[in-house]
Design a protein around this motif. Sequence first.
Motif, PDB file in Angstrom:
ATOM      1  N   ARG A 241       0.828  -1.211   0.000  1.00  0.00           N
ATOM      2  CA  ARG A 241       0.000   0.000   0.000  1.00  0.00           C
ATOM      3  C   ARG A 241       0.858   1.254   0.000  1.00  0.00           C
ATOM      4  NH1 ARG A 241      -2.700   1.082   5.582  1.00  0.00           N
ATOM      5  NH2 ARG A 241      -0.551   1.807   5.894  1.00  0.00           N
ATOM      6  N   ASP A 242       1.916   1.259   0.804  1.00  0.00           N
ATOM      7  CA  ASP A 242       2.766   2.439   0.950  1.00  0.00           C
ATOM      8  C   ASP A 242       4.110   2.281   0.249  1.00  0.00           C
ATOM      9  OD1 ASP A 242       0.728   3.410   2.493  1.00  0.00           O
ATOM     10  OD2 ASP A 242       1.703   3.051   4.414  1.00  0.00           O
ATOM     11  N   SER A 243       4.172   1.377  -0.730  1.00  0.00           N
ATOM     12  CA  SER A 243       5.452   1.120  -1.397  1.00  0.00           C
ATOM     13  C   SER A 243       6.032   2.373  -2.035  1.00  0.00           C
ATOM     14  CB  SER A 243       5.284   0.024  -2.455  1.00  0.00           C
ATOM     15  OG  SER A 243       4.334   0.412  -3.444  1.00  0.00           O
ATOM     16  N   GLY A 244       5.160   3.277  -2.487  1.00  0.00           N
ATOM     17  CA  GLY A 244       5.656   4.492  -3.115  1.00  0.00           C
ATOM     18  C   GLY A 244       6.443   5.386  -2.180  1.00  0.00           C
ATOM     19  N   SER A 245       6.198   5.263  -0.867  1.00  0.00           N
ATOM     20  CA  SER A 245       6.891   6.132   0.090  1.00  0.00           C
ATOM     21  C   SER A 245       8.390   5.855   0.128  1.00  0.00           C
ATOM     22  CB  SER A 245       6.296   5.951   1.489  1.00  0.00           C
ATOM     23  OG  SER A 245       6.477   4.628   1.953  1.00  0.00           O
TER      24      SER A 245
ATOM     25  N   TRP B 177      12.123   6.962 -13.708  1.00  0.00           N
ATOM     26  CA  TRP B 177      12.416   5.592 -14.131  1.00  0.00           C
ATOM     27  C   TRP B 177      11.454   4.610 -13.471  1.00  0.00           C
ATOM     28  CZ3 TRP B 177      15.230   1.557 -11.288  1.00  0.00           C
ATOM     29  CH2 TRP B 177      15.521   0.451 -12.085  1.00  0.00           C
ATOM     30  N   MET B 178      11.175   4.812 -12.171  1.00  0.00           N
ATOM     31  CA  MET B 178      10.258   3.931 -11.462  1.00  0.00           C
ATOM     32  C   MET B 178       8.837   4.054 -12.020  1.00  0.00           C
ATOM     33  SD  MET B 178      12.044   2.190  -9.411  1.00  0.00           S
ATOM     34  CE  MET B 178      10.658   1.373  -8.626  1.00  0.00           C
TER      35      MET B 178
ATOM     36  N   GLY C 265       6.015   1.412 -14.057  1.00  0.00           N
ATOM     37  CA  GLY C 265       4.675   1.182 -13.530  1.00  0.00           C
ATOM     38  C   GLY C 265       4.575   1.228 -12.023  1.00  0.00           C
ATOM     39  N   SER C 266       5.628   1.699 -11.352  1.00  0.00           N
ATOM     40  CA  SER C 266       5.621   1.755  -9.888  1.00  0.00           C
ATOM     41  C   SER C 266       5.174   3.123  -9.404  1.00  0.00           C
ATOM     42  CB  SER C 266       7.022   1.455  -9.337  1.00  0.00           C
ATOM     43  OG  SER C 266       7.439   0.157  -9.692  1.00  0.00           O
ATOM     44  N   ARG C 267       4.580   3.133  -8.217  1.00  0.00           N
ATOM     45  CA  ARG C 267       4.221   4.403  -7.592  1.00  0.00           C
ATOM     46  C   ARG C 267       5.441   4.998  -6.906  1.00  0.00           C
ATOM     47  NH1 ARG C 267      -0.028   1.206  -5.762  1.00  0.00           N
ATOM     48  NH2 ARG C 267       0.907   1.128  -3.693  1.00  0.00           N
TER      49      ARG C 267
END
Length: 338
Positions: free
Chosen positions: A221-225, A237-238, A242-244
């Motif tokens: 859920r908070d992987s983008g942090s 690049w992330m 397709g990454s947050r």
Amino acid sequence: MPKKTRKASPRQSQQPKSVLLYHDMAVYENFERCAQRIFKVAQMAERTRPGAPRLLHLRVQGHKNDIGGYDHDSWEIMRHFLLDMLFPYLTEITTPIYRVRNKQKQLDDIPERLDISYPEGENGFWYDVDLLPVRPREIDTAARRTPPSRDAIAEYLGMDAACCLVCWKTKVERAHVVPTALGGSMNVRNFAFLCQEHHSQAPDIADAEAFWAWVDYAEMRDSGSKWEQAPENVKDWMRALGSRTEKHDRSEMDFIAAVKFELRHLYDWTETDFSESSWNLQEEYHRVLDAATGKHFGVEKKVATHAWAYNVAKHRLSQRGNSRTDRPARVLLYDDIQ
């Protein structure tokens, strides 16, 4: 005199390069989540690089039993899932306990889906919803009277240095998996590293496996942090992958909305589940709250604690025939939390 160059044979030139598949079985992954994720990675490799030899490298973090060996889930992954199910579709497997190469040519028809079956009469929800007991990971719960050191916890978790399991911040707290007020021990397997924010969100419950499932969910859920402080070119690049690069903003959610969000995304509740809510469910929910949850430093309303209590209450009613039949919870992948 110019050197002669040796031309590759047609067979050599057509041989595709190997694809390395790497997976960390994190401390918060159980057998089912780990198996499904490795399976998805193998599927993706077959689709994007058909015919290329697939080499799987598995690392295991934190899945140790009380005598220092590997626990049941990690042993089942290494001994049975990889060797008995996935091996025909791979060229080589490397794990902490073995390295084996397939003597046969790997198969390139990986099934469309992985179905994990359970013993007759069981559905994968292993917590005893009737008795509401403490379910720790450790067996010997009375050996220590003081918390283990940070170094000991880091070693158990498979970390070089302490950081939050959810967001990777290095300023962390030692979090009990099962609170001591509910019978949790000082065993190293009853500890996790969480930053203050995620420690304040983590569920205070009697079920260790549900705690780790929440950590797994929160990490996605908070992987983008994890990328908030990264340079913009890294963020670009992330995003291209397709990454947050930022965590979900739930600041405008009230308490009930946040509980519903967690029930949908962690426990796979549907609109039907919410519409079937009844006074019976509310009664069971409060029984679960009273018998199998605690308060983190006196915090009354923790979304994760209440969501778990609602889900266990639903299972209690279902087990007694007062609701529809249980279904196994789906396994969350990184693109499931939108």
